[in-house]
Design a protein around this motif. Structure first.
Motif, PDB file in Angstrom:
ATOM      1  N   PRO A  78       0.806  -1.220   0.000  1.00  0.00           N
ATOM      2  CA  PRO A  78       0.000   0.000   0.000  1.00  0.00           C
ATOM      3  C   PRO A  78       0.841   1.275   0.000  1.00  0.00           C
ATOM      4  O   PRO A  78       0.453   2.280  -0.600  1.00  0.00           O
ATOM      5  N   VAL A  79       1.988   1.240   0.640  1.00  0.00           N
ATOM      6  CA  VAL A  79       2.853   2.415   0.693  1.00  0.00           C
ATOM      7  C   VAL A  79       3.367   2.744  -0.706  1.00  0.00           C
ATOM      8  O   VAL A  79       3.300   3.890  -1.156  1.00  0.00           O
ATOM      9  N   VAL A  80       3.855   1.739  -1.404  1.00  0.00           N
ATOM     10  CA  VAL A  80       4.368   1.951  -2.759  1.00  0.00           C
ATOM     11  C   VAL A  80       3.240   2.371  -3.692  1.00  0.00           C
ATOM     12  O   VAL A  80       3.398   3.271  -4.520  1.00  0.00           O
ATOM     13  N   SER A  81       2.075   1.753  -3.555  1.00  0.00           N
ATOM     14  CA  SER A  81       0.927   2.112  -4.391  1.00  0.00           C
ATOM     15  C   SER A  81       0.522   3.563  -4.161  1.00  0.00           C
ATOM     16  O   SER A  81       0.275   4.306  -5.121  1.00  0.00           O
ATOM     17  N   PHE A  82       0.448   3.975  -2.915  1.00  0.00           N
ATOM     18  CA  PHE A  82       0.102   5.356  -2.591  1.00  0.00           C
ATOM     19  C   PHE A  82       1.141   6.322  -3.151  1.00  0.00           C
ATOM     20  O   PHE A  82       0.801   7.357  -3.724  1.00  0.00           O
ATOM     21  N   VAL A  84       3.170   5.882  -5.729  1.00  0.00           N
ATOM     22  CA  VAL A  84       3.083   5.941  -7.194  1.00  0.00           C
ATOM     23  C   VAL A  84       1.883   6.780  -7.623  1.00  0.00           C
ATOM     24  O   VAL A  84       1.990   7.635  -8.507  1.00  0.00           O
ATOM     25  N   LEU A  85       0.734   6.556  -7.002  1.00  0.00           N
ATOM     26  CA  LEU A  85      -0.463   7.326  -7.357  1.00  0.00           C
ATOM     27  C   LEU A  85      -0.294   8.806  -7.023  1.00  0.00           C
ATOM     28  O   LEU A  85      -0.699   9.680  -7.801  1.00  0.00           O
ATOM     29  N   LEU A  86       0.292   9.100  -5.885  1.00  0.00           N
ATOM     30  CA  LEU A  86       0.534  10.493  -5.509  1.00  0.00           C
ATOM     31  C   LEU A  86       1.503  11.160  -6.483  1.00  0.00           C
ATOM     32  O   LEU A  86       1.291  12.301  -6.889  1.00  0.00           O
ATOM     33  N   THR A  87       2.538  10.443  -6.880  1.00  0.00           N
ATOM     34  CA  THR A  87       3.498  10.973  -7.843  1.00  0.00           C
ATOM     35  C   THR A  87       2.829  11.273  -9.174  1.00  0.00           C
ATOM     36  O   THR A  87       3.043  12.338  -9.764  1.00  0.00           O
ATOM     37  N   MET A  88       2.006  10.359  -9.640  1.00  0.00           N
ATOM     38  CA  MET A  88       1.295  10.578 -10.902  1.00  0.00           C
ATOM     39  C   MET A  88       0.367  11.779 -10.792  1.00  0.00           C
ATOM     40  O   MET A  88       0.277  12.595 -11.720  1.00  0.00           O
ATOM     41  N   GLY A  89      -0.330  11.905  -9.680  1.00  0.00           N
ATOM     42  CA  GLY A  89      -1.232  13.039  -9.484  1.00  0.00           C
ATOM     43  C   GLY A  89      -0.504  14.365  -9.447  1.00  0.00           C
ATOM     44  O   GLY A  89      -0.938  15.347 -10.061  1.00  0.00           O
ATOM     45  N   VAL A  90       0.617  14.415  -8.758  1.00  0.00           N
ATOM     46  CA  VAL A  90       1.387  15.660  -8.671  1.00  0.00           C
ATOM     47  C   VAL A  90       1.963  16.025 -10.041  1.00  0.00           C
ATOM     48  O   VAL A  90       1.926  17.185 -10.446  1.00  0.00           O
ATOM     49  N   MET A  91       2.460  15.051 -10.763  1.00  0.00           N
ATOM     50  CA  MET A  91       3.007  15.332 -12.091  1.00  0.00           C
ATOM     51  C   MET A  91       1.913  15.819 -13.044  1.00  0.00           C
ATOM     52  O   MET A  91       2.129  16.736 -13.836  1.00  0.00           O
ATOM     53  N   TYR A  92       0.743  15.222 -12.964  1.00  0.00           N
ATOM     54  CA  TYR A  92      -0.376  15.665 -13.802  1.00  0.00           C
ATOM     55  C   TYR A  92      -0.765  17.097 -13.440  1.00  0.00           C
ATOM     56  O   TYR A  92      -0.934  17.938 -14.310  1.00  0.00           O
ATOM     57  N   TYR A  93      -0.883  17.374 -12.150  1.00  0.00           N
ATOM     58  CA  TYR A  93      -1.254  18.713 -11.696  1.00  0.00           C
ATOM     59  C   TYR A  93      -0.207  19.742 -12.110  1.00  0.00           C
ATOM     60  O   TYR A  93      -0.535  20.813 -12.604  1.00  0.00           O
ATOM     61  N   ALA A  94       1.052  19.419 -11.905  1.00  0.00           N
ATOM     62  CA  ALA A  94       2.125  20.363 -12.228  1.00  0.00           C
ATOM     63  C   ALA A  94       2.186  20.623 -13.723  1.00  0.00           C
ATOM     64  O   ALA A  94       2.359  21.763 -14.152  1.00  0.00           O
ATOM     65  N   GLN A  95       2.033  19.590 -14.520  1.00  0.00           N
ATOM     66  CA  GLN A  95       2.098  19.759 -15.968  1.00  0.00           C
ATOM     67  C   GLN A  95       0.865  20.509 -16.475  1.00  0.00           C
ATOM     68  O   GLN A  95       0.968  21.376 -17.324  1.00  0.00           O
ATOM     69  N   LYS A  96      -0.303  20.165 -15.947  1.00  0.00           N
ATOM     70  CA  LYS A  96      -1.542  20.838 -16.342  1.00  0.00           C
ATOM     71  C   LYS A  96      -1.479  22.311 -15.962  1.00  0.00           C
ATOM     72  O   LYS A  96      -1.815  23.182 -16.744  1.00  0.00           O
TER      73      LYS A  96
END
Length: 102
Positions: A78-82, A84-96
């Motif tokens: 769960p730690v790794v999953s969280f 990875v998902l948080l990283t993807m969300g931050v990258m999407y937000y930052a790029q958007k």
């Protein structure tokens, strides 16, 4: 515990290097944009987002190390999953966010 502690320390150091010391070479974003599309405001905003993200995740990993030290077992999946998902969300937000400002 040692793994969580090491990851947390590395992330806090990276956050400090990007956010405070302004080491843009640690961010792929600064090298992927053409000079014509890059401006100081976007790079500073992106650097701030990445720095704060690194502080936050580093603190989470230090918290996990503390919990392991206290004898509370935290499963890694769960730690790794969280993470990875948080990283993807931050990258999407930052790029958007960066694309909207251009």
């Amino acid at each position: 515990m040692l793994t969580y502690l090491l990851i947390g320390a590395i992330l806090l150091a990276l956050g400090f290097a990007v956010h405070v010391l302004k080491w843009n070479m640690l961010i792929a974003y600064s090298n992927s944009k053409p000079k014509a599309k890059t401006n100081k405001t976007n790079s500073e905003r992106f650097r701030k987002i990445i720095g704060i993200y690194a502080y936050f995740t580093g603190a989470l990993f230090l918290l996990l190390a503390f919990l392991e030290y206290q004898g509370i077992s935290v499963p890694q999946t769960p730690v790794v999953s969280f993470f990875v998902l948080l990283t993807m969300g931050v990258m999407y937000y930052a790029q958007k966010d960066s694309n909207d400002k251009n």
